[in-house]
Scaffold this motif. Structure first.
Motif, PDB file in Angstrom:
ATOM      1  N   ASP A 177       0.803  -1.214   0.000  1.00  0.00           N
ATOM      2  CA  ASP A 177       0.000   0.000   0.000  1.00  0.00           C
ATOM      3  C   ASP A 177       0.835   1.263   0.000  1.00  0.00           C
ATOM      4  N   GLU A 178       2.044   1.198   0.548  1.00  0.00           N
ATOM      5  CA  GLU A 178       2.865   2.402   0.649  1.00  0.00           C
ATOM      6  C   GLU A 178       3.616   2.707  -0.631  1.00  0.00           C
ATOM      7  N   PHE A 179       3.523   1.835  -1.621  1.00  0.00           N
ATOM      8  CA  PHE A 179       4.219   2.056  -2.881  1.00  0.00           C
ATOM      9  C   PHE A 179       3.322   2.830  -3.851  1.00  0.00           C
ATOM     10  N   ILE A 180       3.977   3.590  -4.738  1.00  0.00           N
ATOM     11  CA  ILE A 180       3.259   4.303  -5.799  1.00  0.00           C
ATOM     12  C   ILE A 180       3.271   3.430  -7.045  1.00  0.00           C
ATOM     13  N   VAL A 181       2.093   3.072  -7.547  1.00  0.00           N
ATOM     14  CA  VAL A 181       1.990   2.230  -8.734  1.00  0.00           C
ATOM     15  C   VAL A 181       1.811   3.126  -9.954  1.00  0.00           C
ATOM     16  N   CYS A 182       2.743   3.070 -10.879  1.00  0.00           N
ATOM     17  CA  CYS A 182       2.705   3.895 -12.086  1.00  0.00           C
ATOM     18  C   CYS A 182       2.263   3.030 -13.265  1.00  0.00           C
ATOM     19  N   GLN A 183       1.137   3.363 -13.862  1.00  0.00           N
ATOM     20  CA  GLN A 183       0.697   2.646 -15.040  1.00  0.00           C
ATOM     21  C   GLN A 183       1.526   3.063 -16.248  1.00  0.00           C
ATOM     22  N   LYS A 184       1.576   2.203 -17.239  1.00  0.00           N
ATOM     23  CA  LYS A 184       2.397   2.469 -18.408  1.00  0.00           C
ATOM     24  C   LYS A 184       1.838   3.665 -19.181  1.00  0.00           C
ATOM     25  N   PRO A 185       2.724   4.526 -19.705  1.00  0.00           N
ATOM     26  CA  PRO A 185       2.231   5.634 -20.537  1.00  0.00           C
ATOM     27  C   PRO A 185       1.623   5.098 -21.825  1.00  0.00           C
ATOM     28  N   VAL A 186       0.526   5.714 -22.255  1.00  0.00           N
ATOM     29  CA  VAL A 186      -0.216   5.243 -23.431  1.00  0.00           C
ATOM     30  C   VAL A 186      -0.605   6.444 -24.279  1.00  0.00           C
ATOM     31  N   GLU A 187      -0.524   6.300 -25.597  1.00  0.00           N
ATOM     32  CA  GLU A 187      -1.063   7.293 -26.525  1.00  0.00           C
ATOM     33  C   GLU A 187      -1.844   6.547 -27.606  1.00  0.00           C
ATOM     34  N   LEU A 188      -3.137   6.787 -27.673  1.00  0.00           N
ATOM     35  CA  LEU A 188      -4.011   6.159 -28.654  1.00  0.00           C
ATOM     36  C   LEU A 188      -4.700   7.246 -29.465  1.00  0.00           C
ATOM     37  N   LEU A 189      -4.548   7.199 -30.785  1.00  0.00           N
ATOM     38  CA  LEU A 189      -5.108   8.221 -31.667  1.00  0.00           C
ATOM     39  C   LEU A 189      -6.182   7.624 -32.557  1.00  0.00           C
ATOM     40  N   GLY A 190      -7.191   8.425 -32.863  1.00  0.00           N
ATOM     41  CA  GLY A 190      -8.227   8.010 -33.795  1.00  0.00           C
ATOM     42  C   GLY A 190      -8.985   6.786 -33.317  1.00  0.00           C
ATOM     43  N   GLU A 191      -9.176   5.835 -34.213  1.00  0.00           N
ATOM     44  CA  GLU A 191      -9.950   4.642 -33.901  1.00  0.00           C
ATOM     45  C   GLU A 191      -9.308   3.821 -32.787  1.00  0.00           C
ATOM     46  N   GLU A 192      -7.996   3.898 -32.656  1.00  0.00           N
ATOM     47  CA  GLU A 192      -7.319   3.122 -31.614  1.00  0.00           C
ATOM     48  C   GLU A 192      -7.702   3.573 -30.212  1.00  0.00           C
ATOM     49  N   SER A 193      -8.189   4.816 -30.080  1.00  0.00           N
ATOM     50  CA  SER A 193      -8.518   5.323 -28.751  1.00  0.00           C
ATOM     51  C   SER A 193      -9.702   4.594 -28.126  1.00  0.00           C
ATOM     52  N   LYS A 194     -10.421   3.783 -28.924  1.00  0.00           N
ATOM     53  CA  LYS A 194     -11.482   2.963 -28.352  1.00  0.00           C
ATOM     54  C   LYS A 194     -10.929   1.963 -27.343  1.00  0.00           C
ATOM     55  N   LEU A 195      -9.640   1.663 -27.457  1.00  0.00           N
ATOM     56  CA  LEU A 195      -9.015   0.660 -26.597  1.00  0.00           C
ATOM     57  C   LEU A 195      -8.665   1.196 -25.223  1.00  0.00           C
ATOM     58  N   CYS A 196      -9.082   2.413 -24.916  1.00  0.00           N
ATOM     59  CA  CYS A 196      -8.682   3.029 -23.650  1.00  0.00           C
ATOM     60  C   CYS A 196      -9.327   2.361 -22.443  1.00  0.00           C
ATOM     61  N   GLY A 197     -10.407   1.616 -22.646  1.00  0.00           N
ATOM     62  CA  GLY A 197     -11.049   0.937 -21.533  1.00  0.00           C
ATOM     63  C   GLY A 197     -11.919   1.828 -20.676  1.00  0.00           C
ATOM     64  N   ILE A 198     -12.375   2.960 -21.209  1.00  0.00           N
ATOM     65  CA  ILE A 198     -13.250   3.873 -20.463  1.00  0.00           C
ATOM     66  C   ILE A 198     -14.612   3.870 -21.142  1.00  0.00           C
ATOM     67  N   PRO A 199     -15.582   3.089 -20.615  1.00  0.00           N
ATOM     68  CA  PRO A 199     -16.909   3.050 -21.247  1.00  0.00           C
ATOM     69  C   PRO A 199     -17.690   4.324 -20.979  1.00  0.00           C
ATOM     70  N   ILE A 200     -18.443   4.773 -21.970  1.00  0.00           N
ATOM     71  CA  ILE A 200     -19.242   5.997 -21.859  1.00  0.00           C
ATOM     72  C   ILE A 200     -20.681   5.685 -22.265  1.00  0.00           C
ATOM     73  N   THR A 201     -21.612   6.087 -21.414  1.00  0.00           N
ATOM     74  CA  THR A 201     -23.036   5.917 -21.703  1.00  0.00           C
ATOM     75  C   THR A 201     -23.682   7.289 -21.821  1.00  0.00           C
ATOM     76  N   LEU A 202     -24.413   7.498 -22.911  1.00  0.00           N
ATOM     77  CA  LEU A 202     -25.081   8.777 -23.145  1.00  0.00           C
ATOM     78  C   LEU A 202     -26.541   8.677 -22.728  1.00  0.00           C
ATOM     79  N   GLU A 203     -26.976   9.647 -21.938  1.00  0.00           N
ATOM     80  CA  GLU A 203     -28.367   9.711 -21.497  1.00  0.00           C
ATOM     81  C   GLU A 203     -28.948  11.058 -21.894  1.00  0.00           C
ATOM     82  N   SER A 204     -29.955  11.019 -22.759  1.00  0.00           N
ATOM     83  CA  SER A 204     -30.602  12.253 -23.184  1.00  0.00           C
ATOM     84  C   SER A 204     -31.612  12.684 -22.127  1.00  0.00           C
ATOM     85  N   THR A 205     -31.590  13.960 -21.754  1.00  0.00           N
ATOM     86  CA  THR A 205     -32.508  14.489 -20.744  1.00  0.00           C
ATOM     87  C   THR A 205     -33.487  15.490 -21.336  1.00  0.00           C
TER      88      THR A 205
END
Length: 686
Positions: A177-205
């Motif tokens: 727990d006392e260690f700092i965990v650094c994730q690997k640097p990533v750059e995803l452009l265009g269509e490849e950015s879908k691989l970021c693993g961040i799901p987004i849901t759109l809700e119209s209000t």
């Protein structure tokens, strides 16, 4: 939109409020209307209370963390934990004399396990950052389905398998727990950015109607950083800041003066010691990287500059937005007709100004607004005398300093240097490199050119008081760049031609700029010869004077003698001295004889009226060979004047004395696609 949105905190509660319609207030009026967003606008603005400002409460289920206003539509985006909420700006007509502003909550973007630190919103593009992640999205119109209500209510963007993010913090043993965990640097452009693993849901209000727009999210860019390991050392407090979306609009014209059409879009974000500028319009790509001399606090991007606040300085860098936008506006800009400095041109630091404790910065037109906080310790340290004899005075200053005293806040409004003035300074400074003929001179003049180009592309250009001066500076900068590419031995020598063309200079004017007076022999670089060759081989209406034509003759004999027969056939060289031309051609003939050269000598003999010399040259080859020789240089027989094909003196003479040769030559030109049939018909009728 003419409004101000604030995130306010009171009694440990956070509120989102919009202040608007202050222009409705008459002088001295203090009436204020407080209302909920979208509620009973007509009652709030009755005839007796129409001259009042509105404070609009905008309730949210979660506390607002950050906000951004779209500079194109005026819509508002609010960042909350695990969601982004979009409010559309509405213009409501109360009566004929009164139109007021209001908001309508229209869309919610649900993002799981995502706490936004900053957001930027422009033309349906969204840039959102956490401490070390950047995500850029675009809201696109979804395909219509049979059930519009269900479609607009939920739109889930599907994701592919995410990239490897390194060890999960949830599965770590307790002893780590006392260690700092650094994730690997990533750059995803265009269509490849879908691989970021961040799901987004759109809700119209919005309330579903026939005009309701249904959106889906398209991923444009995802970038993850690791804690800064810069030359300044490892920094655990590394955080992204100053995310911004900058729109650039189509160049204004008289017929589209009141219309602003989005041309390009750029995204900037920064770490403490380095900033990144991306183009996110038609193509997503990294344009520039900015290295700061010290830790940055905040930055603001404009079409002409990047202004960066550090602990003690306000720094100014050049940007490449206008270079990228120019190519978006005209994909064929890099041709022999037009040119623009490359997007990859290294950026420059223009100015650094010292300030005590800069904290925040923003930009409006030609003003920089800077907020500073002068900490007591900083002031005391700066006032500390250097000599020991003044130590008692220093002690007295310290003793009067109370740790609980409020630091000094200051607000500065800084007028930026006008484009024309800065352009002149850059041009003057470039002259220090002129004699050594280095790339530094081209670099500085390219910066000056882009500076003026950005000002011309600004929507307010047509109404600018500097309009004529900016247009003149643009042409002048093109001429300066043409001079550099003509005089310097550079791999991009071919750029001399388009820059001279954009400058509006005639060939005679270019010759005066580059050719020294007198008969001394000069060294002529490839760029100058390239410009002259292309200009002379085109059907221009400009005729060089006898002096200028003879100078061109001398230049080509020195630099590229094999081009002499072709150069002499140019309509621009009509006034050349034929005797001098023959002498040069005779020298070239000893090195490389040809049929075209012989025909050119015969042409010059006709101009001199020397028929004996003409017949001697024409008898050097058989008629069939001579006919084929005209294919090598059709301008011996025909020239264009205002788009009309006309015969030369050579063709007129052949029509009278050797019509068979003229017919054979014309047929050969037509068969080799050098002359159209209609042109040939016109040719013989003249």
């Amino acid at each position: 939109g003419d409004y101000l949105v604030t995130i306010e905190e009171k009694s440990k509660a956070t509120f989102l409020r919009a202040y608007m319609n202050w222009r409705c207030m008459s002088a001295g009026s203090s009436r204020v209307c407080v209302r909920m967003v979208g509620h009973k606008m007509e009652e709030s603005y009755s005839e007796t209370l129409k001259e009042q400002m509105s404070i609009v409460e905008m309730p949210l289920s979660d506390p607002p963390l950050c906000i951004s206003c779209c500079p194109v539509t005026g819509d508002l985006l609010v960042g909350c934990k695990n969601k982004l909420v979009m409010f559309c700006l509405k213009y409501l007509v109360i009566n004929q004399n009164l139109t007021v502003l209001d908001f309508e909550r229209s869309l919610i973007l649900h993002i799981d396990n995502f706490v936004p630190a900053e957001v930027a919103f422009c033309a349906r593009h969204i840039a959102v950052t956490t401490e070390l992640d950047v995500l850029i999205l675009k809201l696109e119109l979804a395909k219509q389905s049979t059930d519009r209500t269900e479609q607009c209510a939920h739109g889930v963007s599907t994701l592919e398998k995410p990239v490897d993010e390194g060890p999960s913090t949830h599965t770590l043993p307790l002893e780590l727990d006392e260690f700092i965990v650094c994730q690997k640097p990533v750059e995803l452009l265009g269509e490849e950015s879908k691989l970021c693993g961040i799901p987004i849901t759109l809700e119209s209000t919005e309330l579903p109607t026939e005009d309701t727009k249904c959106f889906q999210a398209r991923y444009l860019l995802f970038r993850r950083f690791t804690p800064d390991q810069s030359p300044f050392g490892f920094c655990e407090e590394t955080k992204l800041h100053s995310v911004q979306l900058l729109p650039v609009f189509q160049t204004a014209h008289e017929e589209t003066e009141n219309k602003k059409e989005l041309l390009s879009l750029f995204c900037f974000f920064s770490l403490p010691h380095v900033g990144y500028l991306y183009s996110v319009g038609n193509l997503v790509e990294l344009i520039s990287t900015y290295q700061y001399s010290e830790r940055s606090e905040q930055a603001v991007l404009t079409p002409q500059f990047l202004h960066v606040v550090t602990s003690e300085n306000l720094q100014c860098f050049t940007v490449r937005c206008s270079a990228a936008a120019a190519r978006d506006e005209d994909p064929y800009i890099d041709t022999t007709v037009k040119a623009c400095p490359p997007v990859t041109l290294d950026v420059c630091t223009l100015r650094m100004q010292l300030f005590i404790g800069p904290r925040a910065i923003c930009h409006f037109k030609n003003h920089i607004i800077l907020l500073t906080k002068a900490d007591t310790e900083d002031i005391t340290e700066r006032r500390k005398p250097a000599r020991s004899m003044l130590s008692r005075k220093a002690d007295s200053i310290k003793s009067r300093t109370n740790s609980e005293s409020e630091p000094g806040w200051n607000l500065y409004i800084i007028n930026t240097v006008s484009t024309i003035q800065l352009y002149r300074e850059m041009v003057d400074y470039s002259r220090t490199y002129e004699n050594v003929k280095t790339e530094s001179c081209i670099h500085l003049l390219s910066e000056a050119h882009l500076l003026v180009r950005a000002a011309i592309m600004d929507p307010s250009f047509l109404k600018s008081e500097e309009k004529e001066e900016l247009e003149r500076a643009f042409r002048e900068s093109c001429a300066f760049l043409g001079d550099c590419y003509s005089r310097f031995d550079t791999k991009d020598y071919h750029l001399a031609l388009p820059y001279y063309r954009m400058s509006g200079l005639s060939m005679t004017e270019v010759l005066k700029r580059l050719v020294s007076e007198g008969d001394e022999i000069q060294r002529y670089e490839r760029g100058f010869i390239f410009y002259l060759t292309h200009s002379l081989n085109e059907d221009l209406n400009e005729e060089l004077s006898k002096e200028s034509a003879n100078k061109v003759l001398q230049i080509f004999y020195i630099a590229d003698p094999l081009q002499l027969p072709h150069i002499l056939c140019s309509p621009c060289m009509r006034n050349v001295c034929p005797l001098a031309a023959v002498k040069y051609l005779q020298k070239v003939e000893k090195i490389m004889p040809s049929v075209v050269l012989t025909l050119t000598k015969a042409f010059m003999a006709l101009k001199m009226g020397d028929l004996m010399m003409y017949e001697h040259e024409m008898d050097s080859y058989k008629e069939t060979i001579l006919a084929c020789g005209f294919i090598g240089q059709p301008k011996l027989l025909r020239q264009r004047k205002e788009g009309i094909v006309i015969p030369t003196e050579f063709a007129v003479h052949l029509k009278e004395m050797q019509p068979g040769l003229l017919v054979a030559a014309t047929v050969a030109l037509h068969e080799n696609s050098k002359m159209e049939l209609e042109e040939a018909d016109t040719f013989f009728k003249v």
